[in-house]
Design a protein around this motif. Structure first.
Motif: not given
Ligand SMILES: Nc1nc2c(c(=O)[nH]1)N[C@H]1C(S)=C(S)[C@@H](COP(=O)(O)O)O[C@H]1N2
Ligand SMILES: [Mo]
Length: 391
Positions: A215, A221, A230
């Motif tokens: 994050q 990611k 996200h």
């Protein structure tokens, strides 16, 4: 001279209720020390980064103009580490509690006044660290079902927790020293269990870290499965904490938009006039206190150019006022070090497109090394604060 003897009363030992007896040696001092120092490290890192976060968000008056606006990624790093170390501390705390829980069944519950005090201090330590981790996690999800204010409580409890931790380490110093370098006996029958325990704790820490750290640490990611945000989800591929609708920013509210700048030579600009001013473009992160962060390319007017045009003195602070009414983050105050930084922008575009309404259209503040909560969106007023207005 001899120091006076302290008389510590002992409690009678005659009665013992049928409590469990523990033989497993994974509950021993060595395991408690090994898990304890990992947990202690996570808590220490979390505490230090938390103190940094607190002062960047809420500096004492005298420091507000001196906060460093560099490195631009400073707050992004410290806040990312704050949340990551807090998350990693959760399985470590559970492992530590599991290691020592047989002590809950020690009888008598307090063998002496000193022992009673020690148990009380451990109770305080466990309660405050648990509370900090739990409400911290709830904050990352922006979930506040409790009746007290999160930020002030999180801050105050942190000091109690660290005080209790220091006391605990001091009291346990002999045990810690005894076990710090102790190698387990190679013939130890618990060897395989010990290794399984270490592997389980390591796997748990690895799993919660890898599934959340993306994050903020954007190269990971794709693994960000558990974090509330996200980095790619949101308009213009950037997360949003408070959308325009939630903040009451309607088409009506935006109609007839003006930017007002107060100061020795106050003025007002329409959006086309603002857009006609010299523009600059910088890559700067939005770093939310709740743990997500992401870089973006922002283009807009330098804040200091807007202030110079109003004849603002170089050391003035600025109150940034949003079109939003009432929200906690509708107003922010910016110290001189940020206001004067050539990277600090009143941004009009994000990654080459006009700002999405959720990102603060028509104009939002973006400054280097600054908590996301202070990067005010939907800016309509910049008030130059001179020495008198500040007092
Ligand atoms: N007016 C206003 N500005 C605001 C907020 C807000 O609620 N109101 N939220 C702040 C918070 S908490 C963050 S993290 C950033 C997020 O910016 P973004 O939505 O463009 O990603 O905006 C900040 N600016
Ligand atoms: Mo935020």
């Amino acid at each position: 001279m001899r120091s006076p003897r302290v008389h510590i009363p002992r409690l009678p030992r005659a009665f013992r209720p049928p409590l469990p007896v523990f033989r497993g040696r994974l509950h021993d001092e060595r395991t408690a020390t090994v898990v304890g120092r990992l947990l202690g490290t996570a808590v220490a890192v979390c505490f230090v980064t938390g103190v940094i976060s607190h002062y960047l968000q809420q500096p004492p008056g005298w420091a507000a103009d001196l906060l460093p606006s560099r490195p631009v990624w400073g707050y992004r790093l410290t806040q990312g580490v704050h949340v990551a170390s807090g998350i990693a501390a959760v399985p470590l705390l559970l492992a530590k509690l599991w290691t020592v829980y047989p002590k809950l069944f020690v009888w008598p519950p307090a063998g002496s006044v000193a022992h009673a005090l020690e148990r009380l201090s451990i109770g305080l330590l466990v309660t405050t660290v648990l509370l900090e981790l739990v409400i911290g996690l709830m904050d990352t999800a922006q979930w506040y079902p409790f009746p007290f204010p999160f930020r002030q409580t999180h801050w105050a409890l942190a000091w109690v927790a660290v005080g209790a931790l220091l006391l605990h380490v001091a009291v346990k110093a002999p045990v810690i020293a005894r076990n710090w370098r102790r190698r387990p006996d190679p013939l130890d029958a618990d060897g395989p269990n010990r290794r399984s325990f270490a592997a389980a704790v390591g796997a748990a820490v690895g799993a919660v870290t890898l599934t959340t750290v993306g994050q903020s640490f954007t190269p990971l990611k794709d693994l960000d499965l558990l974090a509330p945000r996200h980095p790619d989800h949101g308009p213009q591929s950037l997360p949003v904490n408070r959308a325009a609708v939630q903040a009451g920013i309607t088409t009506n509210r935006l109609a007839g938009y003006r930017l007002t700048v107060t100061g020795p030579r106050p003025y007002e600009l329409t959006l086309p006039e603002l857009e006609a001013m010299p523009r600059h473009s910088h890559v700067l992160p939005i770093a939310c206190v709740e743990g997500w962060s992401k870089n973006a390319r922002w283009t807009g007017v330098r804040l200091r150019d807007l202030l110079d045009r109003a004849g603002a003195p170089h050391d003035s602070r600025v109150r940034v006022v949003s079109l939003e009414r009432g929200g906690h983050y509708a107003v922010s105050v910016m110290g001189a070090s940020y206001a004067r930084d050539p990277l600090t922008l009143l941004a009009l575009t994000l990654n080459g497109q006009r700002l999405d309404r959720d990102h603060g259209y028509p104009a939002r503040v973006i400054a280097p090394n600054r908590p996301g909560v202070l990067q005010t969106k939907w800016v309509t007023r910049l008030e130059v604060l001179d020495g008198q207005a500040r007092a």
